[in-house]
Write an enzyme that holds these catalytic residues in place. Structure first.
Site, short mmCIF file in Angstrom:
data_model
loop_
_atom_site.label_atom_id
_atom_site.label_comp_id
_atom_site.label_asym_id
_atom_site.label_seq_id
_atom_site.Cartn_x
_atom_site.Cartn_y
_atom_site.Cartn_z
N LEU A 38 0.86 -1.20 0.00
CA LEU A 38 0.00 0.00 0.00
C LEU A 38 0.90 1.24 0.00
CD1 LEU A 38 -3.16 0.62 0.20
CD2 LEU A 38 -2.62 1.34 2.55
N ARG B 218 5.53 -6.77 -9.71
CA ARG B 218 6.62 -7.40 -10.46
C ARG B 218 6.40 -8.91 -10.47
NH1 ARG B 218 7.75 -3.30 -12.53
NH2 ARG B 218 9.70 -2.15 -12.46
N GLU C 263 10.09 -11.71 -18.26
CA GLU C 263 9.47 -11.02 -19.41
C GLU C 263 10.46 -10.90 -20.56
OE1 GLU C 263 7.99 -7.35 -17.80
OE2 GLU C 263 6.76 -8.38 -16.33
N HIS D 280 2.76 -6.18 -19.64
CA HIS D 280 3.39 -5.17 -18.77
C HIS D 280 3.10 -3.75 -19.31
CE1 HIS D 280 6.94 -4.33 -15.84
NE2 HIS D 280 6.04 -3.36 -15.80
#
Ligand code: A2R
Length: 320
Positions: A152, A232, A261, A279
């Protein structure tokens, strides 16, 4: 005074190339072996890096640049950079916080709705000419559901505001309780997962979070649970996520980020109860330009005024 020389480690927004080449001497670092030719020619002169998130900036590269003062990263996440090494060498690292938070939060909410309500599967169904058969009612819904936010921070808070406006309850887990929010705090990720219906990861990558969202967490989230990741991919144990989806330990997942990725495991591609995005949470022209401008302003701030605008916590300015 000769102009500072800047290394650009990948293809960035045009304004970065335009503004940096107007103010400084710039060098693009190509991929592969060709990088060595550039470094052999200019390494001793480089004082700044404009960093592409697609390229790692490790100790090896930094140590080839004896005059390096600053690495300005394009993105709020900077797990592509060996920051402890930069800090040890007194190299400032900057990122691009805040300017992307609202855009990423929009995308996170979109991904959550797409996942819970099967919007991309339903569109595939329509395009396949199957409307007349009637799309099955979705088991997933956000009505009466609790969103658990892992991380958060700036982005997590922007997501919470939106989700609250949609009628969701919010709870969260950080290492440190946030004092100025009304949302209940869970003291562990496992507690968060067992307490919420939708677990959303907005935490940074890097070693501190690597693999934290694992089989135990999916078990705690449960068979009616939905997992969303816009943080991530490295924060997730990806094989455990694949297994949790295959055996329906959890109901569905929406993923904008992946461990390696642009590789996306075929098992994820093959499942209809997963929404997959490349992404792209911050990827509008508007927001990418704002991020690019902040990258440039960090370099200008450093070289013209001796102060970067947004140094990361590990390389504070002024130095402590
Ligand atoms: O743990 P804290 O109190 O430092 O809170 C931060 C939380 N966080 C963690 N929570 C649990 N375990 C950890 N190991 C851990 N590491 C960090 O994630 C903080 O509340 C939140 C990150 O918030 P910000 O630093 O404000 O980052 P922002 O701008 O929200 O971006 C988050 C990430 C980026 O690093 C990219 O990976 C992605 O979103 O775009």
């Amino acid at each position: 005074m000769p102009k500072p020389e800047i290394l650009i480690t990948g293809s960035l927004m045009p304004l970065v190339h335009e503004q940096l080449s107007a103010a400084y001497t710039t060098h693009s670092l190509p991929a592969g072996d060709a990088a060595d030719d550039v470094l052999n020619a200019v390494a001793d002169e480089i004082r700044g890096i404009a960093g592409s998130p697609a390229r790692g900036i490790g100790a090896n590269l930094m140590d080839r640049l004896p005059r390096l003062e600053i690495i300005a990263n394009y993105g709020v996440g900077y797990d592509n950079i060996d920051v402890p090494h930069a800090a040890a060498r007194n190299i400032i690292v900057t990122n691009t916080p805040d300017v992307l938070s609202e855009e990423v939060a929009d995308a996170a909410i979109g991904l959550m709705i797409m996942t819970a309500r099967e919007l991309s599967a339903a569109e595939r169904w329509l395009r396949a000419g199957k409307w007349k058969k009637g799309y099955p009612l979705t088991r997933g819904t956000l009505r009466g559901k609790r969103l658990g936010i892992f991380g958060l921070g700036r982005i997590g808070r922007a997501i919470a505001v939106r989700a609250q406006a949609m009628g969701m309850e919010i709870c969260y887990h950080n290492r440190t309780r946030v004092r100025d929010v009304p949302y209940p705090y869970c003291s562990s990720l496992r507690e968060l997962a067992s307490h919420c219906d939708v677990l959303l990861c907005a935490a940074p990558g890097g070693e501190a979070t690597r693999g934290l969202i694992n089989a135990e967490i999916f078990q705690a989230l449960g068979a009616e649970g939905i997992f969303i990741n816009i943080g991530r991919g490295t924060t997730v144990d990806e094989p455990a996520l694949v297994a949790a989806l295959q055996d329906r330990t959890i109901m569905a997942a929406g993923l904008d980020v992946f461990e390696n990725e642009p590789h996306v495991p075929q098992e994820l591609m093959d499942m209809d109860h997963v929404v997959l995005l490349p992404h792209m949470a911050s990827a509008s022209v508007h927001t990418r330009n704002a991020m690019a401008q902040l990258l440039v302003d960090n370099l200008i701030g450093w070289f013209e005024n001796g102060a970067p605008l947004t140094p990361v916590a590990e390389t504070p300015w002024p130095r402590k």
